[in-house]
Design a protein around this motif. Sequence first.
Motif, PDB file in Angstrom:
ATOM      1  N   GLY A 261     -13.713  10.337 -68.469  1.00 30.57           N
ATOM      2  CA  GLY A 261     -14.447  10.058 -69.699  1.00 30.57           C
ATOM      3  C   GLY A 261     -14.886   8.621 -69.842  1.00 30.57           C
ATOM      4  N   LYS A 262     -15.165   7.970 -68.710  1.00 24.64           N
ATOM      5  CA  LYS A 262     -15.627   6.583 -68.712  1.00 24.64           C
ATOM      6  C   LYS A 262     -16.884   6.493 -67.858  1.00 24.64           C
ATOM      7  CE  LYS A 262     -10.981   4.711 -69.237  1.00 24.64           C
ATOM      8  NZ  LYS A 262     -11.142   4.028 -70.499  1.00 24.64           N
ATOM      9  N   THR A 263     -17.664   5.440 -68.029  1.00 22.95           N
ATOM     10  CA  THR A 263     -18.899   5.325 -67.271  1.00 22.95           C
ATOM     11  C   THR A 263     -18.623   5.095 -65.787  1.00 22.95           C
ATOM     12  OG1 THR A 263     -19.074   2.934 -67.598  1.00 22.95           O
ATOM     13  CG2 THR A 263     -20.148   4.364 -69.249  1.00 22.95           C
ATOM     14  N   GLU A 264     -19.627   5.425 -64.975  1.00 20.64           N
ATOM     15  CA  GLU A 264     -19.500   5.240 -63.533  1.00 20.64           C
ATOM     16  C   GLU A 264     -19.266   3.780 -63.172  1.00 20.64           C
ATOM     17  OE1 GLU A 264     -22.174   7.362 -60.845  1.00 20.64           O
ATOM     18  OE2 GLU A 264     -22.888   8.457 -62.604  1.00 20.64           O
ATOM     19  N   SER A 265     -19.931   2.872 -63.867  1.00 18.55           N
ATOM     20  CA  SER A 265     -19.751   1.456 -63.535  1.00 18.55           C
ATOM     21  C   SER A 265     -18.328   0.995 -63.848  1.00 18.55           C
ATOM     22  CB  SER A 265     -20.787   0.579 -64.240  1.00 18.55           C
ATOM     23  OG  SER A 265     -20.682   0.702 -65.633  1.00 18.55           O
ATOM     24  N   VAL A 266     -17.755   1.475 -64.933  1.00 20.21           N
ATOM     25  CA  VAL A 266     -16.373   1.122 -65.274  1.00 20.21           C
ATOM     26  C   VAL A 266     -15.415   1.689 -64.222  1.00 20.21           C
ATOM     27  CG1 VAL A 266     -14.512   1.544 -66.937  1.00 20.21           C
ATOM     28  CG2 VAL A 266     -16.755   0.802 -67.734  1.00 20.21           C
ATOM     29  N   ILE A 267     -15.646   2.930 -63.814  1.00 13.91           N
ATOM     30  CA  ILE A 267     -14.811   3.564 -62.790  1.00 13.91           C
ATOM     31  C   ILE A 267     -14.895   2.772 -61.485  1.00 13.91           C
ATOM     32  CG2 ILE A 267     -14.605   5.620 -61.321  1.00 13.91           C
ATOM     33  CD1 ILE A 267     -13.560   6.077 -64.176  1.00 13.91           C
ATOM     34  N   GLN A 268     -16.108   2.460 -61.072  1.00 11.22           N
ATOM     35  CA  GLN A 268     -16.322   1.724 -59.824  1.00 11.22           C
ATOM     36  C   GLN A 268     -15.658   0.346 -59.884  1.00 11.22           C
ATOM     37  OE1 GLN A 268     -20.470   1.423 -58.902  1.00 11.22           O
ATOM     38  NE2 GLN A 268     -20.118   0.379 -56.969  1.00 11.22           N
ATOM     39  N   ASN A 269     -15.825  -0.348 -60.991  1.00  8.33           N
ATOM     40  CA  ASN A 269     -15.234  -1.684 -61.139  1.00  8.33           C
ATOM     41  C   ASN A 269     -13.716  -1.641 -61.174  1.00  8.33           C
ATOM     42  OD1 ASN A 269     -17.773  -2.859 -61.144  1.00  8.33           O
ATOM     43  ND2 ASN A 269     -17.904  -2.926 -63.378  1.00  8.33           N
ATOM     44  N   LYS A 270     -13.157  -0.646 -61.850  1.00  8.77           N
ATOM     45  CA  LYS A 270     -11.697  -0.544 -61.926  1.00  8.77           C
ATOM     46  C   LYS A 270     -11.107  -0.253 -60.549  1.00  8.77           C
ATOM     47  CE  LYS A 270      -9.060  -0.927 -64.818  1.00  8.77           C
ATOM     48  NZ  LYS A 270      -8.215  -2.091 -65.169  1.00  8.77           N
ATOM     49  N   TYR A 271     -11.741   0.637 -59.788  1.00 13.47           N
ATOM     50  CA  TYR A 271     -11.249   0.942 -58.443  1.00 13.47           C
ATOM     51  C   TYR A 271     -11.315  -0.320 -57.573  1.00 13.47           C
ATOM     52  CZ  TYR A 271     -10.234   3.371 -54.129  1.00 13.47           C
ATOM     53  OH  TYR A 271      -9.646   3.771 -52.963  1.00 13.47           O
ATOM     54  N   ALA A 272     -12.407  -1.057 -57.644  1.00  9.94           N
ATOM     55  CA  ALA A 272     -12.543  -2.290 -56.872  1.00  9.94           C
ATOM     56  C   ALA A 272     -11.473  -3.305 -57.278  1.00  9.94           C
ATOM     57  CB  ALA A 272     -13.934  -2.886 -57.064  1.00  9.94           C
ATOM     58  N   ASP A 273     -11.170  -3.383 -58.573  1.00  6.10           N
ATOM     59  CA  ASP A 273     -10.127  -4.284 -59.064  1.00  6.10           C
ATOM     60  C   ASP A 273      -8.762  -3.883 -58.509  1.00  6.10           C
ATOM     61  OD1 ASP A 273      -9.027  -6.365 -60.882  1.00  6.10           O
ATOM     62  OD2 ASP A 273      -8.166  -4.625 -61.910  1.00  6.10           O
ATOM     63  N   LEU A 274      -8.458  -2.585 -58.521  1.00  3.61           N
ATOM     64  CA  LEU A 274      -7.182  -2.123 -57.969  1.00  3.61           C
ATOM     65  C   LEU A 274      -7.089  -2.434 -56.478  1.00  3.61           C
ATOM     66  CD1 LEU A 274      -6.728   1.354 -59.722  1.00  3.61           C
ATOM     67  CD2 LEU A 274      -5.637  -0.819 -60.302  1.00  3.61           C
ATOM     68  N   MET A 275      -8.199  -2.263 -55.765  1.00  3.09           N
ATOM     69  CA  MET A 275      -8.229  -2.585 -54.334  1.00  3.09           C
ATOM     70  C   MET A 275      -7.959  -4.080 -54.123  1.00  3.09           C
ATOM     71  SD  MET A 275      -9.264  -0.068 -52.071  1.00  3.09           S
ATOM     72  CE  MET A 275     -10.245  -0.938 -50.881  1.00  3.09           C
ATOM     73  N   LYS A 276      -8.657  -4.895 -54.878  1.00  8.74           N
ATOM     74  CA  LYS A 276      -8.537  -6.349 -54.754  1.00  8.74           C
ATOM     75  C   LYS A 276      -7.103  -6.802 -55.026  1.00  8.74           C
ATOM     76  CE  LYS A 276     -10.363 -10.507 -56.970  1.00  8.74           C
ATOM     77  NZ  LYS A 276     -11.281 -10.988 -58.005  1.00  8.74           N
TER      78      LYS A 276
END
Length: 89
Positions: free
Chosen positions: A60-75
């Motif tokens: 229930g979140k935007t694609e950009s938020v999902i993409q950014n959160k995954y990248a943050d977790l990776m980082k």
Amino acid sequence: MGARIIQDARDGFIIDNLGRIKYHPDFHENHGQKFTEDDLCYLAKFYKHDGRRAMSFALGKTESVIQNKYADLMKRGLIEHYKNMEHYI
């Protein structure tokens, strides 16, 4: 040069120049809310398999938020941590 925005006439979605669906109140009911621990577990476990669009609808979140959160977790090196946690979604 700004982001080019297009409208998908079939579904009424607005899509940015990177192909991501912009905020839509009918599908992003958790927009603006913090990720829960269960959300992070789900994201870490299924993002690579399902992709950002399916994750967007699931969480229930935007694609950009999902993409950014995954990248943050990776980082931050947290993907494996959340993959190994139990969750109850």
